[in-house]
Scaffold this motif. Structure first.
Motif, PDB file in Angstrom:
ATOM      1  N   GLN A  47       0.831  -1.199   0.000  1.00  0.00           N
ATOM      2  CA  GLN A  47       0.000   0.000   0.000  1.00  0.00           C
ATOM      3  C   GLN A  47       0.866   1.250   0.000  1.00  0.00           C
ATOM      4  OE1 GLN A  47      -2.494   1.156   3.483  1.00  0.00           O
ATOM      5  NE2 GLN A  47      -4.177   0.981   2.050  1.00  0.00           N
ATOM      6  N   ALA A  48       1.963   1.205   0.765  1.00  0.00           N
ATOM      7  CA  ALA A  48       2.881   2.347   0.790  1.00  0.00           C
ATOM      8  C   ALA A  48       3.487   2.595  -0.580  1.00  0.00           C
ATOM      9  CB  ALA A  48       3.981   2.105   1.822  1.00  0.00           C
ATOM     10  N   GLY A  49       3.767   1.543  -1.324  1.00  0.00           N
ATOM     11  CA  GLY A  49       4.289   1.705  -2.678  1.00  0.00           C
ATOM     12  C   GLY A  49       3.311   2.439  -3.567  1.00  0.00           C
ATOM     13  N   ALA A  50       2.030   2.084  -3.473  1.00  0.00           N
ATOM     14  CA  ALA A  50       1.009   2.752  -4.277  1.00  0.00           C
ATOM     15  C   ALA A  50       0.859   4.219  -3.877  1.00  0.00           C
ATOM     16  CB  ALA A  50      -0.327   2.022  -4.134  1.00  0.00           C
ATOM     17  N   ILE A  51       0.901   4.493  -2.572  1.00  0.00           N
ATOM     18  CA  ILE A  51       0.789   5.878  -2.108  1.00  0.00           C
ATOM     19  C   ILE A  51       1.969   6.703  -2.616  1.00  0.00           C
ATOM     20  CG2 ILE A  51       0.517   7.376  -0.117  1.00  0.00           C
ATOM     21  CD1 ILE A  51      -0.244   4.878   1.488  1.00  0.00           C
ATOM     22  N   LEU A  52       3.162   6.132  -2.556  1.00  0.00           N
ATOM     23  CA  LEU A  52       4.352   6.841  -3.015  1.00  0.00           C
ATOM     24  C   LEU A  52       4.214   7.244  -4.478  1.00  0.00           C
ATOM     25  CD1 LEU A  52       7.254   7.831  -2.598  1.00  0.00           C
ATOM     26  CD2 LEU A  52       8.031   5.514  -3.183  1.00  0.00           C
ATOM     27  N   ALA A  53       3.683   6.335  -5.294  1.00  0.00           N
ATOM     28  CA  ALA A  53       3.519   6.631  -6.721  1.00  0.00           C
ATOM     29  C   ALA A  53       2.593   7.816  -6.938  1.00  0.00           C
ATOM     30  CB  ALA A  53       2.970   5.394  -7.432  1.00  0.00           C
ATOM     31  N   VAL A  54       1.477   7.859  -6.226  1.00  0.00           N
ATOM     32  CA  VAL A  54       0.522   8.953  -6.392  1.00  0.00           C
ATOM     33  C   VAL A  54       1.090  10.265  -5.852  1.00  0.00           C
ATOM     34  CG1 VAL A  54      -1.729   9.800  -5.629  1.00  0.00           C
ATOM     35  CG2 VAL A  54      -1.504   7.482  -6.466  1.00  0.00           C
TER      36      VAL A  54
END
Length: 284
Positions: A47-54
């Motif tokens: 989930q942190a990876g997805a947040i970082l991308a956004v």
């Protein structure tokens, strides 16, 4: 299947589904039935990876907000719709983001205090996907009719901010609902007829919301000693896969909604939900 490959696939699934209106939690719960259940730390990492991308995608918007609150006039980097806005208007937008986040935070903490646990059965996920599909189509049709009669509205009202915060809490209670779908279509129903403006607000408010939820869960795990024995190689692979695929998925979505409705996502949700209900008697 090797553990690294399974981790890679789960990271890709999270990255694709986190910000598309099709429910990442629902897809991950289903995928884990074939790819194996993962630790809470693993789920936090992807989930942190997805947040970082956004966060990377919206870095100029975020900087514009900070600059406006600091009294600096950085108009162009902030506004996604090409409209020149004054710092006061940017600050007003920022306060609405804070309000939506505050509503979500209070609701989320209340659920934690009540001891609520995320359900992991397939049937409610399937029904949430199906009902959400019809709701998405109805909301977008209503927004289109309003835009045709009253003109396109890009402004986010205070009421919309409150409802978006409530929608995030509801999406967290019912896996399969989709946080992005709930927030985007609540914004459309509340009077913001622009798909781009509704999506922008939903994604921006999702950044602090998801960072806060991820940080809270991680600190709780540290306190309870829940990171021992973690497969860090698999976690790293999944984190990178989630970040890369989320970046691509969100960039694609932002271009897609400029000229397309969300109907294709509604059709996918409906098809997946029905397939899951048909599958349940044999393998559920």
């Amino acid at each position: 299947m090797s553990d690294l490959l399974a981790a890679l696939l789960l990271g890709i699934i999270e990255g694709i589904t986190e910000f598309l209106p099709i429910s990442s939690t629902g897809h991950l719960l289903i995928a884990e039935r074939w790819l194996g259940h993962r630790s809470d730390l693993f789920n936090i990492a992807i989930q942190a990876g997805a947040i970082l991308a956004v966060t990377v995608i919206y870095r100029q918007r975020l900087w514009g907000l900070l600059a406006a609150f600091a009294g600096r006039d950085l108009r162009a980097p902030f506004d996604p719709l090409g409209v020149d806005v004054r710092p006061a208007e940017v600050r007003n937008y920022g306060f609405k983001l804070m309000l939506a986040f505050a509503v979500t935070a209070v609701g989320g903490l209340l659920l934690k205090k009540m001891g609520w646990e995320l359900p992991d059965t397939v049937r409610p996920i399937a029904w949430a996907l199906i009902l959400g599909a019809f709701w998405m189509v109805a909301a977008e049709q209503l927004a289109a009719r309003r835009a045709a009669s009253e003109g396109e509205r890009t402004a986010i009202a205070w009421r919309t901010a409150v409802l978006v915060g409530v929608a995030q809490v509801v999406a967290g209670v019912f896996p399969g609902t989709s946080r992005s779908a709930a927030t985007i279509f609540v914004a459309l129903l509340a009077g913001t007829t622009s798909r781009a403006a509704a999506t922008e607000f939903a994604f921006l408010v999702g950044i602090p919301t998801m960072f806060a939820a991820t940080g809270y869960e991680f600190l709780s795990m540290l306190k309870d000693g829940g990171i021992a024995g973690e497969d860090w190689n698999a976690l790293g692979v999944a984190f990178v896969a989630s970040a890369v695929t989320a970046f691509v998925a969100v960039k694609w979505l932002l271009r897609y909604i400029q000229s397309h409705r969300f109907t294709a996502f509604a059709a996918y949700r409906l098809a997946l939900g029905v397939a899951l209900l048909l599958w349940l008697p044999a393998g559920g």
